[in-house]
Scaffold this motif. Structure first.
Motif, short mmCIF file in Angstrom:
data_model
loop_
_atom_site.label_atom_id
_atom_site.label_comp_id
_atom_site.label_asym_id
_atom_site.label_seq_id
_atom_site.Cartn_x
_atom_site.Cartn_y
_atom_site.Cartn_z
N SER A 114 0.72 -1.57 0.22
CA SER A 114 -0.20 0.20 0.51
C SER A 114 0.86 0.70 0.03
CB SER A 114 -0.80 0.30 1.17
OG SER A 114 -0.25 0.14 2.72
N THR A 116 0.31 5.85 0.19
CA THR A 116 -0.26 7.35 0.16
C THR A 116 -0.50 8.08 -0.94
OG1 THR A 116 -0.76 7.12 2.65
CG2 THR A 116 -0.90 8.95 1.77
N THR A 184 -7.73 15.77 0.79
CA THR A 184 -7.83 14.43 -0.45
C THR A 184 -7.00 13.17 -0.83
OG1 THR A 184 -7.28 16.40 -1.27
CG2 THR A 184 -9.27 16.67 -1.35
N PHE A 186 -5.56 10.18 -0.20
CA PHE A 186 -5.99 8.58 -0.21
C PHE A 186 -4.92 7.65 0.01
CE2 PHE A 186 -6.65 10.03 -4.33
CZ PHE A 186 -5.88 8.87 -5.32
N VAL A 188 -4.06 3.88 -1.29
CA VAL A 188 -3.71 2.91 -2.15
C VAL A 188 -3.50 1.60 -1.65
CG1 VAL A 188 -3.52 1.93 -4.55
CG2 VAL A 188 -3.67 4.95 -4.05
N GLU A 189 -4.98 0.98 -2.11
CA GLU A 189 -4.30 -0.81 -1.52
C GLU A 189 -4.29 -1.81 -2.53
OE1 GLU A 189 -4.09 -1.60 1.86
OE2 GLU A 189 -4.93 -0.36 3.06
N TRP A 210 -9.41 8.85 -14.02
CA TRP A 210 -8.92 10.45 -13.43
C TRP A 210 -10.48 11.54 -13.88
CZ3 TRP A 210 -7.14 11.64 -9.29
CH2 TRP A 210 -5.24 10.84 -8.86
N SER A 237 -10.21 14.04 -5.91
CA SER A 237 -9.97 12.46 -4.64
C SER A 237 -10.42 10.93 -5.15
CB SER A 237 -9.74 13.03 -3.32
OG SER A 237 -9.47 12.34 -2.59
N ASP A 238 -12.00 11.39 -5.36
CA ASP A 238 -12.56 10.02 -5.77
C ASP A 238 -11.98 9.45 -6.52
OD1 ASP A 238 -14.19 11.25 -2.94
OD2 ASP A 238 -15.75 12.11 -4.24
N ARG A 241 -8.70 6.62 -6.68
CA ARG A 241 -9.47 5.72 -5.97
C ARG A 241 -9.66 4.72 -6.36
NH1 ARG A 241 -10.60 7.95 -0.09
NH2 ARG A 241 -10.20 10.20 -0.93
N ASN A 242 -9.64 4.88 -8.03
CA ASN A 242 -9.94 4.09 -9.36
C ASN A 242 -9.07 3.82 -10.11
OD1 ASN A 242 -12.57 3.49 -8.52
ND2 ASN A 242 -13.13 5.91 -8.63
#
Length: 251
Positions: A114, A116, A184, A186, A188-189, A210, A237-238, A241-242
């Motif tokens: 993981s 950040t 903002t 996040f 990342v796993e 993005w 930011s949302d 996460r993808n």
């Protein structure tokens, strides 16, 4: 006869003990960053070409892509974390910059990887990282200081087919009117990696994401001046996460 039996048993137990006490191998790990647009590889040779189509059907180019990751962590099966010092500013324009050697060796084994994206609140201290200052990575004081998380710049074709600039920059969200800030960054796993020898782990970024999920991005509306846009920063930011996924492990 009894003495021979004792000697044989002692040798047997010593042999078993020796087998179980084999030294654990210490290995080094590198991270390799690759980039794509919906599965098509992107390198700096693809810069300045308005050929990437986003989910809104708008064509856009990439002229710069830099982003920061920090707090890289490997967690073993016993939930023990190995936290690596430092951070990495990835710059797609510099092919020599797309790998990162972890700061210490680890024991071979299976880990969850993981990191950040950007800096968390504790690390996002204004002006303290000299190399990032030199790289013009700072955020202006009027936007609450700290550092960028990403700079993604290029051009897009507007509704009339004319090229227009966009600056898709990620920072900590800050409302200049209310003085409200919102995290903002996040975590990342990436998932599980099995490390047996010196290894290189590939981390993929799908740049198209993005602009896609959960906020379908309209560059005709949101294109420049995004750093001071509180709601836009939360949406960036949302979407981020993808973006990242785990690639292969070479060792």
């Amino acid at each position: 006869m009894k003495n021979y039996a004792i000697l044989f048993l002692s040798l047997f137990l010593f042999s078993c003990s020796s087998d179980n006490d084999e030294p654990i191998k210490e290995v080094s790990v590198d991270l390799k960053f690759t980039h794509n647009w919906g599965g098509t590889d992107v390198t700096k040779s693809d810069f300045n070409k308005i050929e990437f189509e986003n989910s809104k059907g708008v064509k856009q180019s990439i002229e710069r892509l830099r982003y920061l990751i920090s707090r890289i962590t490997l967690t073993d099966g016993n939930k023990k974390e190995i936290n690596f010092d430092g951070y990495k500013l990835v710059d797609l324009d510099d092919s020599d910059n797309l790998t990162h050697a972890l700061s210490q060796k680890i024991s071979e084994g299976t880990y969850n990887l993981s990191f950040t994206f950007g800096f968390n609140t504790e690390d996002n201290k204004d002006g303290v990282y000299k190399d990032l200052n030199t790289a013009s990575w700072e955020v202006p004081a009027m936007l609450n200081g700290g550092y960028h998380f990403m700079q993604l710049d290029g051009k897009y074709s507007d509704k009339d087919g004319n090229p227009q600039p966009y600056n898709f920059h990620a920072i900590q969200a800050y409302d200049q009117t209310t003085k409200e800030s919102k995290d903002t960054f996040f975590v990342v796993e990436l998932g599980t990696v099995s490390i047996k020898n010196n290894a290189t782990i590939t981390i993929n970024m799908d740049i198209s994401q993005w602009f896609k999920v959960p906020n379908e991005w309209d560059l005709n509306i949101l294109n420049v001046m995004l750093m001071g846009n509180f709601e836009a920063q939360k949406q960036i930011s949302d979407n981020g996460r993808n973006v990242f996924s785990l690639g292969g492990v070479s060792q």
